[in-house]
Design a protein around this motif. Sequence first.
Motif, PDB file in Angstrom:
ATOM      1  N   ASP A  46       0.800  -1.224   0.000  1.00 42.62           N
ATOM      2  CA  ASP A  46       0.000   0.000   0.000  1.00 42.62           C
ATOM      3  C   ASP A  46       0.834   1.277   0.000  1.00 42.62           C
ATOM      4  O   ASP A  46       0.294   2.381   0.130  1.00 42.62           O
ATOM      5  N   GLU A  65       3.832  11.763 -11.394  1.00 42.73           N
ATOM      6  CA  GLU A  65       2.380  11.843 -11.579  1.00 42.73           C
ATOM      7  C   GLU A  65       1.831  10.728 -12.468  1.00 42.73           C
ATOM      8  O   GLU A  65       0.760  10.173 -12.197  1.00 42.73           O
ATOM      9  N   TYR A  93       0.441  -2.827 -16.683  1.00 46.38           N
ATOM     10  CA  TYR A  93       0.699  -1.437 -16.326  1.00 46.38           C
ATOM     11  C   TYR A  93       2.170  -1.196 -15.993  1.00 46.38           C
ATOM     12  O   TYR A  93       2.732  -0.139 -16.319  1.00 46.38           O
ATOM     13  N   PRO A 146       2.420   4.369  -1.566  1.00 43.02           N
ATOM     14  CA  PRO A 146       1.993   5.052  -2.794  1.00 43.02           C
ATOM     15  C   PRO A 146       2.949   4.892  -3.962  1.00 43.02           C
ATOM     16  O   PRO A 146       2.540   4.990  -5.126  1.00 43.02           O
ATOM     17  N   VAL A 162      -5.295   0.151  -8.368  1.00 33.61           N
ATOM     18  CA  VAL A 162      -6.029  -0.023  -7.106  1.00 33.61           C
ATOM     19  C   VAL A 162      -7.528  -0.153  -7.370  1.00 33.61           C
ATOM     20  O   VAL A 162      -8.205  -1.005  -6.788  1.00 33.61           O
ATOM     21  N   GLU A 163      -8.050   0.670  -8.255  1.00 34.88           N
ATOM     22  CA  GLU A 163      -9.481   0.631  -8.564  1.00 34.88           C
ATOM     23  C   GLU A 163      -9.884  -0.663  -9.244  1.00 34.88           C
ATOM     24  O   GLU A 163     -11.000  -1.152  -9.062  1.00 34.88           O
ATOM     25  N   LEU A 187       1.769   7.517 -10.466  1.00 34.26           N
ATOM     26  CA  LEU A 187       0.739   7.556  -9.430  1.00 34.26           C
ATOM     27  C   LEU A 187      -0.657   7.423 -10.038  1.00 34.26           C
ATOM     28  O   LEU A 187      -1.560   6.818  -9.441  1.00 34.26           O
ATOM     29  N   GLU A 188      -0.810   7.958 -11.227  1.00 37.56           N
ATOM     30  CA  GLU A 188      -2.086   7.828 -11.937  1.00 37.56           C
ATOM     31  C   GLU A 188      -2.353   6.371 -12.294  1.00 37.56           C
ATOM     32  O   GLU A 188      -3.460   5.851 -12.118  1.00 37.56           O
ATOM     33  N   LYS A 222      -1.009   3.821 -10.793  1.00 35.38           N
ATOM     34  CA  LYS A 222      -1.215   3.096  -9.525  1.00 35.38           C
ATOM     35  C   LYS A 222      -2.673   3.206  -9.079  1.00 35.38           C
ATOM     36  O   LYS A 222      -3.271   2.214  -8.634  1.00 35.38           O
ATOM     37  N   GLN A 223      -3.262   4.366  -9.213  1.00 35.99           N
ATOM     38  CA  GLN A 223      -4.648   4.540  -8.834  1.00 35.99           C
ATOM     39  C   GLN A 223      -5.576   3.679  -9.683  1.00 35.99           C
ATOM     40  O   GLN A 223      -6.535   3.080  -9.181  1.00 35.99           O
ATOM     41  N   MET A 224      -5.277   3.571 -10.964  1.00 36.24           N
ATOM     42  CA  MET A 224      -6.050   2.703 -11.848  1.00 36.24           C
ATOM     43  C   MET A 224      -5.929   1.244 -11.406  1.00 36.24           C
ATOM     44  O   MET A 224      -6.927   0.499 -11.394  1.00 36.24           O
ATOM     45  N   HIS A 270      -8.321  -3.532  -8.751  1.00 36.25           N
ATOM     46  CA  HIS A 270      -7.916  -4.660  -7.919  1.00 36.25           C
ATOM     47  C   HIS A 270      -9.133  -5.302  -7.231  1.00 36.25           C
ATOM     48  O   HIS A 270      -9.993  -4.628  -6.712  1.00 36.25           O
TER      49      HIS A 270
END
Length: 354
Positions: A250, A341, A265, A252, A351-352, A344-345, A347-349, A354
């Motif tokens: 977890d 950035e 990714y 970031p 996580v969503e 991190l973008e 990574k957010q994709m 997952h």
Amino acid sequence: MSEQEKKQSTVAEVLVKCLENEGVKYVFGIPGEENLDMMNALEKSDIRVIVVRHEQGAAFMADMYGRLTGKAGVCFSTLGPGATNLITGTADANSDGAPLIAITGQVGTERMHITGHQFLDLTKMFEPITKRTKMVVRPDTVGEIVRLAFKYAESEKPGATHIDLPVNVAKMPVPEGEKPLHKKTAPKEYAELDTVQDAAGMIFQAKNPVILAGSGVVRGHASKELTEFATKLKIPVINTMMAKGVIPFDNPYSIWTIGIPQKDYQNKIMEEADLVIAVGYDIVEYAPAKWNPEGKIDIVHVDMRPAHINKLYQPEAEVVGDIADALVQIGRRTSRRQEPERALEIKQMMVEEH
């Protein structure tokens, strides 16, 4: 046999004492006629014998024990087909950098020049899949052979070694006073300052650096330092499959695991990188051809060993030494303010999804 010989330890007994001296707690294998002397010695030892259904299972148990603990796992077998069943697990350990000792029973030396029941030249068979293979042919050499087997198995890059013990040699008395060799831990080696400064300069100038973390981080106990390094410098971390867990899931900047069979990714982030900081990375874990196919990405190599020769993995800076210390030293000499950035973008994709 004289009274003096009866009082002397046998080769098998000294071999077990050597295992005790190396800190061995478990051995995995199957007893048989040709290793009964070793089994009798183990019965008097605190070492726990784990009897398996198949020798291949013993080798994989030793493989995993070595991988998880960093201490050589020990497996054993009788001769012939029993010994060849150890080969797959032994080869796996050697390929993946897990310390392992394989001990095989063997026919007596008086039978090796003739066609004998289940006699195979095991040292030749184990030679391509181990760092070292030796047959014990003299009672006064067992201590040296065992110590060297562990030293080779546990030193960088860890791997497998093999000891072949003929049944008649196992019974022989060793010379009076023969005992296990002293085990000494080698001091850590630290990276040279100029290489640290070169790496720091490259990281400072990079626009899209990425850390590729390998299994050396695990062996070097450098997870904490890697996490602090990545967090301080705001650099995304991608780990190989053998380096899962080296940075918290977890965190970031953790971009999780890069896989072998397909692009994902993580591959996209690697494609956009202008600098890869390979930390504890071994080219066998994830081939450079998969992430640097044109050889255009600059590379910083941070590991306990120099980089392997590969036309697609030619580091501009090699920081060779204790990984944890190297990361601390590099981190002190460089800085980065810009957030990754794009990473991190992505990574957010992840996580969503997952």
